[in-house]
Design an enzyme around this catalytic site. Structure first.
Site, PDB file in Angstrom:
ATOM      1  CG  PHE A  12     -12.665 -59.623 -43.778  1.00 26.26           C
ATOM      2  CD1 PHE A  12     -12.847 -60.644 -44.708  1.00 26.26           C
ATOM      3  CD2 PHE A  12     -11.545 -58.802 -43.898  1.00 26.26           C
ATOM      4  CE1 PHE A  12     -11.911 -60.852 -45.723  1.00 26.26           C
ATOM      5  CE2 PHE A  12     -10.619 -58.990 -44.904  1.00 26.26           C
ATOM      6  CZ  PHE A  12     -10.789 -60.030 -45.815  1.00 26.26           C
ATOM      7  CB  ALA A  82     -12.921 -58.141 -31.002  1.00 26.93           C
ATOM      8  CB  ALA A  83     -10.532 -54.043 -33.844  1.00 29.71           C
ATOM      9  CB  THR A 125      -3.350 -52.726 -38.576  1.00 34.43           C
ATOM     10  OG1 THR A 125      -3.226 -52.056 -39.827  1.00 34.43           O
ATOM     11  CG2 THR A 125      -3.506 -51.647 -37.504  1.00 34.43           C
ATOM     12  CG  ASP A 126      -0.113 -52.088 -42.937  1.00 36.68           C
ATOM     13  OD1 ASP A 126      -1.251 -51.778 -42.517  1.00 36.68           O
ATOM     14  OD2 ASP A 126       0.153 -52.182 -44.146  1.00 36.68           O
ATOM     15  CD  GLU A 127      -4.748 -48.751 -41.783  1.00 38.12           C
ATOM     16  OE1 GLU A 127      -5.159 -47.651 -41.421  1.00 38.12           O
ATOM     17  OE2 GLU A 127      -5.436 -49.560 -42.431  1.00 38.12           O
ATOM     18  CE1 TYR A 150      -8.411 -50.271 -37.016  1.00 38.84           C
ATOM     19  CE2 TYR A 150      -6.973 -49.514 -38.795  1.00 38.84           C
ATOM     20  CZ  TYR A 150      -7.497 -50.542 -38.026  1.00 38.84           C
ATOM     21  OH  TYR A 150      -7.106 -51.842 -38.248  1.00 38.84           O
ATOM     22  CB  ALA A 152      -4.303 -43.031 -32.726  1.00 35.41           C
ATOM     23  CE  LYS A 154      -5.780 -53.122 -34.407  1.00 34.33           C
ATOM     24  NZ  LYS A 154      -6.543 -54.305 -33.908  1.00 34.33           N
ATOM     25  CG  ASN A 179      -4.813 -52.252 -46.888  1.00 31.56           C
ATOM     26  OD1 ASN A 179      -3.811 -51.777 -46.366  1.00 31.56           O
ATOM     27  ND2 ASN A 179      -5.926 -51.554 -47.036  1.00 31.56           N
ATOM     28  CB  VAL A 206     -11.092 -43.045 -56.840  1.00 31.06           C
ATOM     29  CG1 VAL A 206      -9.589 -42.948 -56.659  1.00 31.06           C
ATOM     30  CG2 VAL A 206     -11.469 -44.355 -57.530  1.00 31.06           C
ATOM     31  N   GLY A 275      -6.234 -36.643 -43.693  1.00 26.41           N
ATOM     32  CA  GLY A 275      -5.076 -37.343 -43.094  1.00 26.41           C
ATOM     33  C   GLY A 275      -4.693 -38.627 -43.808  1.00 26.41           C
ATOM     34  CG  HIS A 276      -5.828 -41.040 -47.974  1.00 23.61           C
ATOM     35  ND1 HIS A 276      -6.466 -41.015 -49.192  1.00 23.61           N
ATOM     36  CD2 HIS A 276      -5.556 -42.336 -47.725  1.00 23.61           C
ATOM     37  CE1 HIS A 276      -6.570 -42.237 -49.668  1.00 23.61           C
ATOM     38  NE2 HIS A 276      -6.016 -43.068 -48.797  1.00 23.61           N
TER      39      HIS A 276
HETATM   40  P1  NAD Z   1     -14.234 -56.414 -38.978  1.00 23.86           P
HETATM   41  O1  NAD Z   1     -14.662 -55.002 -38.745  1.00 23.86           O
HETATM   42  O2  NAD Z   1     -14.695 -57.121 -40.207  1.00 23.86           O
HETATM   43  O3  NAD Z   1     -14.693 -57.315 -37.738  1.00 23.86           O
HETATM   44  C1  NAD Z   1     -14.572 -56.904 -36.411  1.00 23.86           C
HETATM   45  C2  NAD Z   1     -15.313 -57.888 -35.530  1.00 23.86           C
HETATM   46  O4  NAD Z   1     -15.111 -57.481 -34.158  1.00 23.86           O
HETATM   47  C3  NAD Z   1     -16.828 -57.913 -35.768  1.00 23.86           C
HETATM   48  O5  NAD Z   1     -17.296 -59.242 -35.783  1.00 23.86           O
HETATM   49  C4  NAD Z   1     -17.400 -57.155 -34.577  1.00 23.86           C
HETATM   50  O6  NAD Z   1     -18.704 -57.580 -34.202  1.00 23.86           O
HETATM   51  C5  NAD Z   1     -16.373 -57.498 -33.485  1.00 23.86           C
HETATM   52  N1  NAD Z   1     -16.343 -56.494 -32.424  1.00 23.86           N
HETATM   53  C6  NAD Z   1     -16.259 -55.139 -32.573  1.00 23.86           C
HETATM   54  N2  NAD Z   1     -16.305 -54.541 -31.367  1.00 23.86           N
HETATM   55  C7  NAD Z   1     -16.378 -55.540 -30.445  1.00 23.86           C
HETATM   56  C8  NAD Z   1     -16.433 -55.566 -29.021  1.00 23.86           C
HETATM   57  N3  NAD Z   1     -16.438 -54.422 -28.290  1.00 23.86           N
HETATM   58  N4  NAD Z   1     -16.470 -56.753 -28.398  1.00 23.86           N
HETATM   59  C9  NAD Z   1     -16.474 -57.915 -29.114  1.00 23.86           C
HETATM   60  N5  NAD Z   1     -16.451 -57.951 -30.449  1.00 23.86           N
HETATM   61  C10 NAD Z   1     -16.403 -56.775 -31.113  1.00 23.86           C
HETATM   62  O7  NAD Z   1     -12.652 -56.387 -38.885  1.00 23.86           O
HETATM   63  P2  NAD Z   1     -11.555 -57.227 -39.698  1.00 23.86           P
HETATM   64  O8  NAD Z   1     -11.284 -56.545 -40.979  1.00 23.86           O
HETATM   65  O9  NAD Z   1     -11.941 -58.670 -39.679  1.00 23.86           O
HETATM   66  O10 NAD Z   1     -10.272 -57.000 -38.765  1.00 23.86           O
HETATM   67  C11 NAD Z   1      -9.990 -57.886 -37.690  1.00 23.86           C
HETATM   68  C12 NAD Z   1      -8.731 -57.431 -36.999  1.00 23.86           C
HETATM   69  O11 NAD Z   1      -7.646 -57.400 -37.917  1.00 23.86           O
HETATM   70  C13 NAD Z   1      -8.810 -56.016 -36.413  1.00 23.86           C
HETATM   71  O12 NAD Z   1      -8.169 -56.011 -35.169  1.00 23.86           O
HETATM   72  C14 NAD Z   1      -8.075 -55.155 -37.422  1.00 23.86           C
HETATM   73  O13 NAD Z   1      -7.494 -54.023 -36.799  1.00 23.86           O
HETATM   74  C15 NAD Z   1      -7.028 -56.128 -37.910  1.00 23.86           C
HETATM   75  N6  NAD Z   1      -6.503 -55.909 -39.278  1.00 23.86           N
HETATM   76  C16 NAD Z   1      -7.377 -55.792 -40.320  1.00 23.86           C
HETATM   77  C17 NAD Z   1      -6.876 -55.636 -41.604  1.00 23.86           C
HETATM   78  C18 NAD Z   1      -7.798 -55.538 -42.793  1.00 23.86           C
HETATM   79  O14 NAD Z   1      -7.312 -55.325 -43.906  1.00 23.86           O
HETATM   80  N7  NAD Z   1      -9.100 -55.731 -42.653  1.00 23.86           N
HETATM   81  C19 NAD Z   1      -5.489 -55.586 -41.810  1.00 23.86           C
HETATM   82  C20 NAD Z   1      -4.629 -55.710 -40.707  1.00 23.86           C
HETATM   83  C21 NAD Z   1      -5.167 -55.886 -39.458  1.00 23.86           C
HETATM   84  P1  TYD Z   2      -9.608 -49.138 -46.961  1.00 27.79           P
HETATM   85  O1  TYD Z   2     -10.134 -50.372 -47.621  1.00 27.79           O
HETATM   86  O2  TYD Z   2     -10.570 -48.274 -46.185  1.00 27.79           O
HETATM   87  O3  TYD Z   2      -8.367 -49.584 -46.077  1.00 27.79           O
HETATM   88  P2  TYD Z   2      -7.264 -48.675 -45.296  1.00 27.79           P
HETATM   89  O4  TYD Z   2      -7.725 -47.270 -45.251  1.00 27.79           O
HETATM   90  O5  TYD Z   2      -7.287 -49.314 -43.951  1.00 27.79           O
HETATM   91  O6  TYD Z   2      -5.998 -48.872 -46.049  1.00 27.79           O
HETATM   92  O7  TYD Z   2      -8.955 -48.212 -48.071  1.00 27.79           O
HETATM   93  C1  TYD Z   2      -7.939 -48.704 -48.929  1.00 27.79           C
HETATM   94  C2  TYD Z   2      -7.473 -47.556 -49.811  1.00 27.79           C
HETATM   95  O8  TYD Z   2      -8.548 -47.183 -50.663  1.00 27.79           O
HETATM   96  C3  TYD Z   2      -7.119 -46.298 -49.030  1.00 27.79           C
HETATM   97  O9  TYD Z   2      -6.038 -45.650 -49.659  1.00 27.79           O
HETATM   98  C4  TYD Z   2      -8.360 -45.445 -49.122  1.00 27.79           C
HETATM   99  C5  TYD Z   2      -8.921 -45.810 -50.486  1.00 27.79           C
HETATM  100  N1  TYD Z   2     -10.399 -45.750 -50.602  1.00 27.79           N
HETATM  101  C6  TYD Z   2     -10.972 -45.025 -51.655  1.00 27.79           C
HETATM  102  O10 TYD Z   2     -10.272 -44.420 -52.497  1.00 27.79           O
HETATM  103  N2  TYD Z   2     -12.336 -44.975 -51.727  1.00 27.79           N
HETATM  104  C7  TYD Z   2     -13.144 -45.601 -50.814  1.00 27.79           C
HETATM  105  O11 TYD Z   2     -14.382 -45.496 -50.920  1.00 27.79           O
HETATM  106  C8  TYD Z   2     -12.530 -46.351 -49.759  1.00 27.79           C
HETATM  107  C9  TYD Z   2     -13.371 -47.073 -48.737  1.00 27.79           C
HETATM  108  C10 TYD Z   2     -11.150 -46.399 -49.703  1.00 27.79           C
END
Ligand code: NAD
Ligand code: TYD
Length: 336
Positions: A12, A82-83, A125-127, A150, A152, A154, A179, A206, A275-276
């Site tokens: 993404f 990548a993650a 990530t902020d998590e 997750y 932990a 990161k 997020n 939800v 653990g939410h």
């Molecule tokens: P995503 O799950 O959409 O994409 C992860 C990508 O990493 C995929 O293309 C996957 O194929 C690749 N990948 C996974 N394991 C791999 C490996 N062993 N070797 C090579 N490639 C691999 O994730 P995202 O939401 O795009 O998040 C990207 C980064 O941003 C992550 O590090 C995540 O922790 C961080 N992040 C995400 C958010 C969010 O809201 N999505 C917020 C803050 C930080």
């Molecule tokens: P998510 O998109 O999984 O991101 P993160 O857990 O990394 O913040 O979830 C965002 C919020 O939405 C989180 O508080 C969990 C909640 N959630 C639901 O209530 N239902 C769902 O099906 C999902 C995936 C998340």
């Protein structure tokens, strides 16, 4: 001239970042290194397939040979997205999270040392900060207190990055963002899951009481932050990014229902995530003051555009909601 290894570029945020950076900088070259897991999709960058400054290499960040081969392409910088990224999957099985997020980061850091890079950017990530009560914000000095497998994994990666900076002088920067939402997000995360379900008149699950709070940021604002941290971030530093847009999940859910013209009877309250974390909220003033960055996309505009994107990309959604996805959905939610 920079030749940047972007890991996870088929996911993404990585795919949005590659498209953004190639357009923003007419000189940068990008090597996208991705294992194509369930979350990685070549279709996310189909429009760039023949771009002269873009190249894709399939490889695993936890595999030293794969990473060394990619580094031999004349890489000057690493931006590591990548993650394994989904909390609920980490509760089912933390193994892939430790392997990719911790070992993968260690392998990349070793490669960065061996080949020498101008900058190594760790997308965290902020998590990693854990959960907030009703007040307060995460700053860059908030102690790490990850609560899910997750987060932990990161946090462990972040500690390795800081150790490589401290011990070896590696020019690292860590970004911690709240997020994200926007186009190409895999429909396991809240916003794309709920949009795509609602578009097909399916219920939305939800967790718990629905009053957990997240701070939403458009993916392009995050991408601009990562670019700024890469170009101007001081080695050894951490930069928080957030949208200054806190919202309880149930308020967001009702907003999505309203924007899509769907009835509230589609809401299903389901068992809470173990653990939410109750609340995330980012203080991003350091990035604003030192990187000249600020979030630009208003949530209402970004959300409306994101809904429109999913409405016009239902073939993309259908290709993702395949057998594996249905199995995951069944395991996670059962019958809604
Ligand atoms: P995503 O799950 O959409 O994409 C992860 C990508 O990493 C995929 O293309 C996957 O194929 C690749 N990948 C996974 N394991 C791999 C490996 N062993 N070797 C090579 N490639 C691999 O994730 P995202 O939401 O795009 O998040 C990207 C980064 O941003 C992550 O590090 C995540 O922790 C961080 N992040 C995400 C958010 C969010 O809201 N999505 C917020 C803050 C930080
Ligand atoms: P998510 O998109 O999984 O991101 P993160 O857990 O990394 O913040 O979830 C965002 C919020 O939405 C989180 O508080 C969990 C909640 N959630 C639901 O209530 N239902 C769902 O099906 C999902 C995936 C998340």
């Amino acid at each position: 001239m920079a030749r940047v290894l972007v890991t996870g570029g088929c996911g993404f945020i990585g795919s949005n970042f590659i498209r953004y950076l190639l357009a923003a900088d007419a000189t940068v070259e990008i090597v996208n290194f991705d294992a194509l897991t369930y979350a990685g999709n070549l279709a996310n960058l189909a429009d760039l397939q023949d771009h002269p400054r873009y190249r894709f290499i399939r490889g695993d960040v936890a595999d030293r040979d794969d990473v060394r081969m990619a580094m031999q392409q004349g890489i000057t910088d690493i931006i590591h997205f990548a993650a394994e990224s989904h909390v609920d999957r980490s509760i089912h099985d933390s193994g892939p999270f430790v392997r990719t997020n911790v070992i993968g980061t260690q392998v990349l850091l070793d490669a960065a040392r061996e080949f020498g890079v101008n900058k190594y950017v760790q997308i965290s990530t902020d998590e990693v900060y854990g959960s907030l009560g009703e007040t307060g914000y995460f700053t860059e000095t908030t102690p790490l207190h990850p609560n899910s497998p997750y987060s932990a994994s990161k946090a462990a990666a972040d500690l390795l990055v800081q150790a490589y900076h401290h011990t070896f002088g590696l020019p690292t920067v860590i970004t911690r963002c709240s997020n994200n939402y926007g186009p190409y997000q895999f429909p396991e995360k809240l916003i794309p899951l709920f949009i795509t379900n609602l578009l097909q008149d399916q219920p939305v699950p939800v967790y718990g009481d629905g009053w957990h709070v997240r701070d939403w940021i458009h993916v392009l604002d995050h991408c601009r932050g990562v670019e700024a941290a890469w170009r101007y971030g001081r080695p050894g530093e951490v930069y928080n990014f957030g949208g200054r847009c806190e919202m309880p999940n149930i308020v967001l859910t009702k907003l999505l229902l309203k924007l899509l013209g769907k009835p509230e009877s589609l809401i299903r309250y389901v068992a809470d995530r173990p653990g939410h974390d109750r609340r995330y909220a980012i203080d991003c003033s350091k990035a604003e003051q030192t990187l000249g960055w600020r979030p630009q996309v208003p949530f209402e505009t970004g959300l409306a555009e994101t809904i429109a994107w999913y409405q016009t990309h239902m073939a993309w959604v259908a290709s993702i909601k395949n057998k594996d996805y249905v199995n995951y959905y069944q395991k996670q939610y059962g019958q809604l």
